[in-house]
Scaffold this motif. Structure first.
Motif, PDB file in Angstrom:
ATOM      1  N   ASP A   1       0.685  -1.370  -0.046  1.00 30.21           N
ATOM      2  CA  ASP A   1      -0.087   0.044  -0.117  1.00 30.21           C
ATOM      3  C   ASP A   1       0.868   1.250  -0.084  1.00 30.21           C
ATOM      4  OD1 ASP A   1       0.854   0.530   2.799  1.00 30.21           O
ATOM      5  OD2 ASP A   1      -1.128  -0.267   3.600  1.00 30.21           O
ATOM      6  N   ALA A   2       0.125   2.322   0.000  1.00 30.78           N
ATOM      7  CA  ALA A   2       1.039   3.576  -0.134  1.00 30.78           C
ATOM      8  C   ALA A   2       1.639   3.865   1.034  1.00 30.78           C
ATOM      9  CB  ALA A   2      -0.100   4.858  -0.123  1.00 30.78           C
ATOM     10  N   ARG A   3       1.687   3.111   2.223  1.00 31.71           N
ATOM     11  CA  ARG A   3       2.501   3.415   3.474  1.00 31.71           C
ATOM     12  C   ARG A   3       3.471   2.324   3.481  1.00 31.71           C
ATOM     13  NH1 ARG A   3      -1.681   4.267   8.483  1.00 31.71           N
ATOM     14  NH2 ARG A   3       0.631   4.412   9.307  1.00 31.71           N
ATOM     15  N   ASN A   4       3.700   1.676   2.262  1.00 30.54           N
ATOM     16  CA  ASN A   4       4.841   0.698   2.314  1.00 30.54           C
ATOM     17  C   ASN A   4       4.617  -0.661   3.178  1.00 30.54           C
ATOM     18  OD1 ASN A   4       7.080  -0.050   0.897  1.00 30.54           O
ATOM     19  ND2 ASN A   4       8.343   0.228   2.677  1.00 30.54           N
ATOM     20  N   ARG A   5       3.375  -0.750   3.522  1.00 25.96           N
ATOM     21  CA  ARG A   5       2.713  -2.083   4.231  1.00 25.96           C
ATOM     22  C   ARG A   5       2.561  -2.995   3.228  1.00 25.96           C
ATOM     23  NH1 ARG A   5      -1.594   0.665   7.654  1.00 25.96           N
ATOM     24  NH2 ARG A   5      -2.614   1.200   5.904  1.00 25.96           N
ATOM     25  N   LEU A   6       3.111  -4.444   3.530  1.00 20.25           N
ATOM     26  CA  LEU A   6       2.812  -5.602   2.687  1.00 20.25           C
ATOM     27  C   LEU A   6       1.684  -6.576   3.345  1.00 20.25           C
ATOM     28  CD1 LEU A   6       6.506  -6.053   2.120  1.00 20.25           C
ATOM     29  CD2 LEU A   6       5.099  -5.052   0.343  1.00 20.25           C
ATOM     30  N   ARG A   7       0.990  -7.230   2.458  1.00 21.61           N
ATOM     31  CA  ARG A   7       0.500  -8.147   2.813  1.00 21.61           C
ATOM     32  C   ARG A   7       0.365  -9.308   1.663  1.00 21.61           C
ATOM     33  NH1 ARG A   7      -5.482  -7.802   1.529  1.00 21.61           N
ATOM     34  NH2 ARG A   7      -5.866  -6.015   0.659  1.00 21.61           N
ATOM     35  N   VAL A   8       0.176 -10.617   1.936  1.00 21.78           N
ATOM     36  CA  VAL A   8       0.091 -11.626   1.054  1.00 21.78           C
ATOM     37  C   VAL A   8      -0.986 -12.462   0.977  1.00 21.78           C
ATOM     38  CG1 VAL A   8       1.345 -13.724   0.224  1.00 21.78           C
ATOM     39  CG2 VAL A   8       2.749 -11.674   1.296  1.00 21.78           C
ATOM     40  N   LEU A   9      -1.404 -12.651  -0.332  1.00 19.98           N
ATOM     41  CA  LEU A   9      -2.762 -13.575  -0.453  1.00 19.98           C
ATOM     42  C   LEU A   9      -2.508 -14.760  -1.209  1.00 19.98           C
ATOM     43  CD1 LEU A   9      -5.050 -10.946  -1.696  1.00 19.98           C
ATOM     44  CD2 LEU A   9      -4.895 -11.740   0.557  1.00 19.98           C
ATOM     45  N   VAL A  10      -3.092 -15.983  -0.942  1.00 21.09           N
ATOM     46  CA  VAL A  10      -2.911 -17.209  -1.805  1.00 21.09           C
ATOM     47  C   VAL A  10      -3.636 -16.961  -2.997  1.00 21.09           C
ATOM     48  CG1 VAL A  10      -3.326 -19.403  -1.846  1.00 21.09           C
ATOM     49  CG2 VAL A  10      -2.977 -18.620   0.214  1.00 21.09           C
ATOM     50  N   ALA A  11      -2.786 -17.110  -4.182  1.00 26.16           N
ATOM     51  CA  ALA A  11      -3.192 -16.858  -5.515  1.00 26.16           C
ATOM     52  C   ALA A  11      -4.261 -17.604  -6.146  1.00 26.16           C
ATOM     53  CB  ALA A  11      -2.051 -16.958  -6.370  1.00 26.16           C
ATOM     54  N   ALA A  12      -4.420 -18.958  -5.659  1.00 24.68           N
ATOM     55  CA  ALA A  12      -5.480 -19.918  -5.837  1.00 24.68           C
ATOM     56  C   ALA A  12      -6.654 -19.292  -5.718  1.00 24.68           C
ATOM     57  CB  ALA A  12      -5.045 -21.155  -5.659  1.00 24.68           C
ATOM     58  N   ASP A  13      -7.050 -18.913  -4.532  1.00 26.64           N
ATOM     59  CA  ASP A  13      -8.415 -18.378  -3.809  1.00 26.64           C
ATOM     60  C   ASP A  13      -8.562 -16.985  -3.367  1.00 26.64           C
ATOM     61  OD1 ASP A  13      -6.962 -18.980  -1.434  1.00 26.64           O
ATOM     62  OD2 ASP A  13      -8.156 -20.587  -1.006  1.00 26.64           O
ATOM     63  N   GLY A  14      -7.220 -16.206  -3.214  1.00 25.57           N
ATOM     64  CA  GLY A  14      -7.274 -15.001  -2.687  1.00 25.57           C
ATOM     65  C   GLY A  14      -7.515 -14.796  -1.127  1.00 25.57           C
ATOM     66  N   ALA A  15      -7.087 -16.106  -0.576  1.00 25.12           N
ATOM     67  CA  ALA A  15      -7.249 -16.021   0.924  1.00 25.12           C
ATOM     68  C   ALA A  15      -6.109 -15.490   1.443  1.00 25.12           C
ATOM     69  CB  ALA A  15      -7.496 -17.288   1.575  1.00 25.12           C
ATOM     70  N   PRO A  16      -6.119 -14.617   2.658  1.00 25.37           N
ATOM     71  CA  PRO A  16      -4.830 -14.164   3.287  1.00 25.37           C
ATOM     72  C   PRO A  16      -3.893 -15.520   3.835  1.00 25.37           C
ATOM     73  CG  PRO A  16      -6.741 -13.090   4.153  1.00 25.37           C
ATOM     74  CD  PRO A  16      -7.135 -14.385   3.480  1.00 25.37           C
ATOM     75  N   ARG A  17      -2.697 -15.273   3.596  1.00 27.75           N
ATOM     76  CA  ARG A  17      -1.712 -16.354   4.042  1.00 27.75           C
ATOM     77  C   ARG A  17      -1.483 -16.367   5.488  1.00 27.75           C
ATOM     78  NH1 ARG A  17       0.872 -19.761   1.161  1.00 27.75           N
ATOM     79  NH2 ARG A  17       1.238 -19.740  -1.107  1.00 27.75           N
ATOM     80  N   GLN A  18      -1.379 -17.229   5.954  1.00 28.64           N
ATOM     81  CA  GLN A  18      -1.004 -17.619   7.485  1.00 28.64           C
ATOM     82  C   GLN A  18      -0.061 -16.608   8.017  1.00 28.64           C
ATOM     83  OE1 GLN A  18      -3.559 -18.676   9.673  1.00 28.64           O
ATOM     84  NE2 GLN A  18      -4.719 -18.727   7.751  1.00 28.64           N
ATOM     85  N   PRO A  19       0.336 -16.449   9.227  1.00 32.26           N
ATOM     86  CA  PRO A  19       1.585 -15.898   9.882  1.00 32.26           C
ATOM     87  C   PRO A  19       2.810 -16.631   9.187  1.00 32.26           C
ATOM     88  CG  PRO A  19       0.104 -15.497  11.398  1.00 32.26           C
ATOM     89  CD  PRO A  19      -0.751 -16.625  10.339  1.00 32.26           C
ATOM     90  N   VAL A  20       3.684 -16.065   9.045  1.00 29.51           N
ATOM     91  CA  VAL A  20       4.939 -16.591   8.708  1.00 29.51           C
ATOM     92  C   VAL A  20       5.474 -17.376   9.802  1.00 29.51           C
ATOM     93  CG1 VAL A  20       7.358 -16.358   7.432  1.00 29.51           C
ATOM     94  CG2 VAL A  20       5.431 -14.998   7.085  1.00 29.51           C
ATOM     95  N   THR A  21       5.334 -18.619   9.911  1.00 27.46           N
ATOM     96  CA  THR A  21       6.074 -19.463  10.981  1.00 27.46           C
ATOM     97  C   THR A  21       7.432 -19.933  10.487  1.00 27.46           C
ATOM     98  OG1 THR A  21       5.045 -21.446  10.038  1.00 27.46           O
ATOM     99  CG2 THR A  21       3.831 -20.298  11.782  1.00 27.46           C
ATOM    100  N   PRO A  22       8.352 -20.400  11.657  1.00 30.24           N
ATOM    101  CA  PRO A  22       9.402 -21.015  11.360  1.00 30.24           C
ATOM    102  C   PRO A  22       9.487 -21.971  10.451  1.00 30.24           C
ATOM    103  CG  PRO A  22       9.437 -20.665  13.677  1.00 30.24           C
ATOM    104  CD  PRO A  22       7.816 -20.292  13.174  1.00 30.24           C
ATOM    105  N   GLU A  23       8.285 -22.819  10.116  1.00 25.54           N
ATOM    106  CA  GLU A  23       8.097 -23.744   9.039  1.00 25.54           C
ATOM    107  C   GLU A  23       7.982 -23.124   7.777  1.00 25.54           C
ATOM    108  OE1 GLU A  23       7.542 -25.340  12.900  1.00 25.54           O
ATOM    109  OE2 GLU A  23       6.401 -23.731  12.259  1.00 25.54           O
ATOM    110  N   ARG A  24       7.271 -22.486   7.696  1.00 26.05           N
ATOM    111  CA  ARG A  24       7.161 -21.535   6.372  1.00 26.05           C
ATOM    112  C   ARG A  24       8.339 -20.749   5.864  1.00 26.05           C
ATOM    113  NH1 ARG A  24       2.487 -17.360   5.911  1.00 26.05           N
ATOM    114  NH2 ARG A  24       3.502 -17.131   4.033  1.00 26.05           N
ATOM    115  N   ALA A  25       9.198 -20.209   6.866  1.00 28.15           N
ATOM    116  CA  ALA A  25      10.557 -19.440   6.538  1.00 28.15           C
ATOM    117  C   ALA A  25      11.175 -20.813   5.784  1.00 28.15           C
ATOM    118  CB  ALA A  25      11.026 -18.952   7.912  1.00 28.15           C
ATOM    119  N   LEU A  26      11.226 -21.981   6.575  1.00 26.49           N
ATOM    120  CA  LEU A  26      12.041 -23.000   6.168  1.00 26.49           C
ATOM    121  C   LEU A  26      11.699 -23.557   4.603  1.00 26.49           C
ATOM    122  CD1 LEU A  26      12.602 -24.981   9.313  1.00 26.49           C
ATOM    123  CD2 LEU A  26      14.424 -23.880   8.174  1.00 26.49           C
TER     124      LEU A  26
END
Length: 506
Positions: free
Chosen positions: A94-119
């Motif tokens: 957005d205009a304030r440089n804030r980021l968010r991520v959506l699953v491209a398949a259905d547009g649902a918000p991605r879950q928080p970035v856990t250590p497992e997702r980072a790995l």
């Protein structure tokens, strides 16, 4: 004692006592500067970031952007279709440089970035390495860049195997944002980390560190200038001293300090001074008459063309031209929305929608297509324009190890000179349609007083490759010799002034 004699004595004293500490610093700077020719500060370059990403698939790809954006155009949302953890994802900024991520398949918000997702993201970038989550950090010695602010805190992933090191994963998006190979870390302790005195820096914006570097650079500049002045005063250009030499110094360290100092003094003075200029002291190189209005240049598209709302169609059209995209960026130029596509080799394509809603793919924008939008960058119109098919003295690509080596500056480019009070010059990368660089008169002065004097970075010199490196190394060795002889002389003088030394003498 005359005023002239007092002034000369002051110059001698200033050089003598600023040189005691100044020569130590300059010796470290010359050593670290040579290392920086070949090993840069850790950064994730565009080719490192895009190279491991899988190609986007035209089939079963993505929810159309208009289904997830609530009547906001994709370009206004800063929409990017990419892969996170190997899965297609939309990233919105957005205009304030804030980021968010959506699953491209259905547009649902991605879950928080856990250590497992980072790995999981780390496995995409280092599939053969052994991985270990090493915790979350807000900032460490390798992550001072303000470009990482939107991604903090960062997940640290320890890489093992044949290419050990660290990989940093954004806690906001789950994307890899920085890598620091172990060999690069080790070299940086005697390279960029030492050169910029980062051991005294503890945050992205650190005024105390900035002013420390400015003060030390200014002191060393005074040391170098007064040293050159004293050296010239003491050298007999006509005639000789009673010893038959042109230098009055007979003792070895003083003699060589004088002779080597005169031989390399011009380089040392300009190099130390340009290092001071790199810190932009008192904001002397900051634009005084405003920056270009990039938002006005891009415009405000009301509704995107239907063809640009269909990622699968865009990907299929690109594939038909032999281009395999790994990222799609929705952009706008003069209120016209378009898609900028990248492949794994960081090549680009521009995708536009025609009047009949068909898609066209081009390598670059034509200058005429961006001129009307470029009129909006400043209140004054461009006074001159030129299309560049080769780099010029201000717009050029540096090697990856350089401080700004990760910035991509493509060709062809459109150069525009404006009639504003600051004498602004703007470069538009026609491959992307983006404003790649803007320089007013003060910033162009910085290009010469810092970049040129410090790095010898004109396009012609950069093309010399190893010959340029060897010249810089030879001059740096000369500067190091001046500094080390100065360290010995300074230590001997300082040792004689220490109270404990005087007590032992008695």
């Amino acid at each position: 004692m005359t005023i002239r004699t007092r002034a000369k004595r002051l110059v001698y004293l200033v050089h003598r006592w600023t040189g005691v500490a100044g020569c130590v610093l300059m010796a470290l700077w010359f050593i670290s500067g040579v290392v920086m020719l070949y090993v840069g500060y850790p950064k994730l370059t565009p080719w490192e970031r895009l190279g491991p990403l899988p190609a986007l698939a035209a089939t079963d790809c993505c929810t159309p952007p208009d289904a997830i954006l609530d009547d906001v155009s994709p370009s206004a949302a800063g929409l990017v279709l990419t892969s996170v953890g190997g899965e297609p994802s939309y990233v919105l900024r957005d205009a304030r440089n804030r980021l968010r991520v959506l699953v491209a398949a259905d547009g649902a918000p991605r879950q928080p970035v856990t250590p497992e997702r980072a790995l999981a993201e780390a496995r995409v970038f280092a599939p053969t390495a052994t991985l270990r989550h090493a915790g979350e950090i807000h900032e460490d010695r390798w992550t001072h860049s303000r470009g990482l602010d939107a991604h903090r805190p960062l997940h640290r992933i320890q890489l093992g195997g044949d290419s050990p090191g660290l990989l940093y994963i954004s806690s906001t998006t789950g994307q890899a944002v920085m890598d620091a190979p172990l060999a690069q870390q080790r070299w940086n302790y005697v390279g960029a980390w030492l050169h910029w005195l980062y051991m005294f820096r503890d945050r992205p914006v650190d005024p105390a560190w900035s002013w420390l570097v400015i003060a030390l650079s200014a002191m060393c500049t005074v040391t170098a200038v007064t040293g050159m002045t004293v050296g010239l005063w003491r050298w007999r250009f006509r005639g000789r001293y009673k010893s038959g030499a042109r230098t009055p110094y007979q003792e070895g360290w003083m003699r060589w300090h004088h002779i080597i100092g005169l031989a390399f003094s011009a380089f040392v003075c300009t190099w130390i001074f340009s290092g001071l200029m790199s810190m932009n002291p008192l904001d002397i190189f900051s634009p005084a008459h405003g920056r270009p209005d990039v938002a006005a240049y891009r415009g405000y598209p009301a509704v995107a063309a239907d063809a640009l709302k269909q990622p699968a169609r865009i990907i299929h059209t690109l594939e038909q031209t032999g281009f395999s995209p790994v990222e799609l960026h929705w952009r706008s130029l003069g209120s016209e929305e378009y898609v900028l596509a990248y492949d794994a080799s960081v090549r680009t394509r521009v995708v536009r929608a025609d009047m009949d809603d068909t898609l066209s793919v081009t390598d670059a924008w034509q200058p005429g297509a961006v001129m009307s939008a470029a009129q909006r960058l400043f209140a004054f119109p461009p006074a001159a324009s030129r299309m560049l098919t080769e780099y010029d003295i201000y717009y050029y690509q540096r090697h990856p190890e350089a401080m700004n080596g990760a910035r991509l500056l493509g060709l062809p480019a459109l150069r525009l000179d404006y009639e504003d009070a600051g004498g602004a010059r703007v470069y538009i990368d026609l491959r992307t349609g983006e404003v790649a660089m803007s320089l007013d008169r003060s910033q162009r002065a910085s290009r010469w007083l810092f970049y040129f004097l410090h790095s010898w970075d004109t396009p012609a010199l950069l093309r010399m490759g190893p010959a340029r490196d060897l010249a810089i190394i030879a001059l740096s060795v000369g500067g190091l010799a001046i500094s080390l002889t100065g360290v010995v002389i300074g230590w001997r003088r300082l040792r004689g002034k220490l109270p404990w030394r005087q007590r032992i003498g008695r």
